[in-house]
Enzyme design. Structure first.
Site, short mmCIF file in Angstrom:
data_model
loop_
_atom_site.label_atom_id
_atom_site.label_comp_id
_atom_site.label_asym_id
_atom_site.label_seq_id
_atom_site.Cartn_x
_atom_site.Cartn_y
_atom_site.Cartn_z
CD GLU A 120 12.79 22.57 -18.41
OE1 GLU A 120 12.16 21.53 -17.89
OE2 GLU A 120 13.95 22.62 -18.65
CB CYS A 161 16.77 26.32 -17.62
SG CYS A 161 16.28 24.71 -17.62
#
Length: 492
Positions: A258, A292
């Protein structure tokens, strides 16, 4: 408090659990773990090196088969125990998150709720290995089965922004599914990102050698943790450039990555502006934007643009920033001076390229790392819109209409999280399905706090899926076995 007895706080965070033993690293040198708000030294850790890593991997490889062979109920019990330990020690861990990660109390509490939920969910997933699914056969008297088995040893490399959750969302299911884990947390959050978790699992009854935590320099163990022959799966959460490097070095290993994001939040012309402002405020400034899945760009239809800007700037200006230990604080410090410099440099470049700074301010606090919320007006090309900022910065971009808004939202190399606000749910859904992202929230925020539906990204935002039942596929392997019930005559 557990069973009415006051718990002794965890100590010994100047050591690491390596191959079943808490000890100092042997690389030479040490790292000071500091409070980003006060600058106080929290602990000093002698660093691990390649020999320590090798020892951890080999111990994990030796311990893993017995762990995977144990009844699922035993692995589930360890996970359930860990969830209870986390609940008992919530105040202790909140304190560490505030001091080490600069988290506000509300933000720390939200993270720990996710951590407990992930651990409880892992307990439920423990019986997903050593089972089989029949697949049928076209050949008489033959049975085909597909067995789900533990992958083996999993390497987990986690970041500093949500250190407990982004470590544990891989550690918990990997262990529950019969794997061993070697964890490398970020150097800025070694305790919350790894050492505290190791204490929790130790208290919960996890056998020695199944979880090692190594704090070391990238030059000493960064490449080795990926290139080593033992791990079968590499789980990494962090920046896209580092993720690309891991993919190039990992060889024939399974990757769950990720990576970075540049989350667009689109406000269409029929949106409830008060609701959209609230969502954009949360998405842009939660944990100082160091997420994020944060809102990096707010793309607003021209017909409501000016009204939205007025509301948003007023709301951002009212946010309280300062000491994360104060209950009223909504924005605490940026994690370190390097990150602060990177954020301010992007804001400066955006202004130089024509963006208008509507709300700003210089850093404050004992270390000078508390940056007030920043708001800019710009187009999709200015630095704070085109690049991942990872700070308390919101850039508002005007869109001509819905089609232009979609074009702007997709005009990025990233594809992690996104959001859209519309007064028409079907219109919002139609828009969401055309956004190139792993996640799109409709009339919600772009910070994902649903542990059961945590997901991954598209394009340069990563490979693989995290959370829910998808994680089972990441940490297990399928083994096809055929059983011939009667001897067959083979003719060549």
């Amino acid at each position: 408090m557990a069973g009415g007895t006051m718990l002794d706080v965890y100590t010994g965070f100047d050591r690491m659990p390596i191959a079943g033993e808490w000890r100092a690293g042997r690389a030479g040198g040490s790292r000071e773990d500091t409070d980003p708000y006060t600058g106080d030294v929290l602990t000093e850790i002698p660093l691990a090196g390649a020999d320590d890593l090798d020892e951890a991997y080999r111990a994990a490889r030796d311990a893993q088969p017995d762990w995977a062979a144990r009844p699922a109920a035993e692995r589930a019990e360890v996970m359930a125990n860990a969830a209870r330990v986390l609940a008992d020690r919530e105040g202790e861990l909140v304190d560490w998150l505030q001091r080490e990660a600069g988290a506000t109390r509300g933000r720390a509490g939200m993270e720990l709720a996710l951590v407990r939920a992930v651990t409880e969910r892992a307990a439920e997933q423990a019986d997903r290995i050593n089972t089989f699914m029949g697949t049928g056969s076209d050949i008489p008297d033959k049975e085909n089965r597909v067995y789900r088995q533990a992958a083996g040893v999993v390497a987990v490399i986690s970041p500093w922004n949500f250190p407990v959750q982004l470590s544990n969302r891989s550690v918990a299911p990997a262990l529950a599914l019969g794997n061993a884990v070697v964890l490398k947390p970020a150097g800025d959050t070694p305790v919350t990102g790894g050492l505290f978790l190791a204490k929790v699992y130790e208290e919960a009854g996890l056998p020695p050698g199944l979880l090692s935590v190594l704090i070391g320099k990238g030059g000493d163990i960064g490449d080795a943790i990926v290139e080593h022959e033992v791990p079968r799966v590499i789980s990494f959460t962090g920046s896209t450039p580092v993720g690309r490097g891991i993919a190039a070095k990992a060889g024939l290993k399974r990757l769950a990555l990720e990576l970075g994001g540049n989350g667009p939040l689109v406000v269409l012309d029929d949106a409830d502006l008060d609701q959209a402002v609230a969502g954009a405020l949360y998405g842009s400034y939660f944990h100082m934007g160091q997420v994020c899945m944060a809102t990096n760009r707010i793309i607003v239809d021209a017909s409501v643009h000016d009204a939205f800007v007025d509301l948003f700037v007023s709301a951002a200006a009212s946010l309280r920033y300062g000491d994360p230990r104060d209950d009223g604080t909504q924005l605490g410090p940026v994690i370190n001076a390097k990150q602060l410099d990177s954020i301010r440099e992007k804001v400066s470049r955006a202004v130089e390229d024509g963006a208008e700074l509507l709300l700003g301010g210089d850093p404050v606090g004992p270390t000078g790392q508390v940056l007030p919320p920043q708001v800019l007006l710009g187009d999709n090309t200015v630095a704070t819109a085109a690049e991942e900022v990872f700070g308390p910065v919101a850039t508002i971009v005007k869109a001509d209409d819905e089609d232009h808004a979609l074009q702007l939202a997709n005009d990025t190399e990233y594809g992690l999280s996104s959001g859209v606000y519309s007064g028409d749910r079907d219109r919002g859904l139609n828009f969401a399905l055309r956004v190139q992202a792993g996640m799109t929230h409709i009339d919600d925020t772009t910070v994902n706090d649903d542990v059961h539906i945590a997901f991954g990204g598209e394009k340069a935002s990563g490979l693989g899926r995290f959370g829910g039942d998808w994680v089972v596929d990441e940490f297990t392997t399928n083994h096809w076995v055929s059983l011939q019930q009667r001897p067959r005559d083979f003719q060549y």
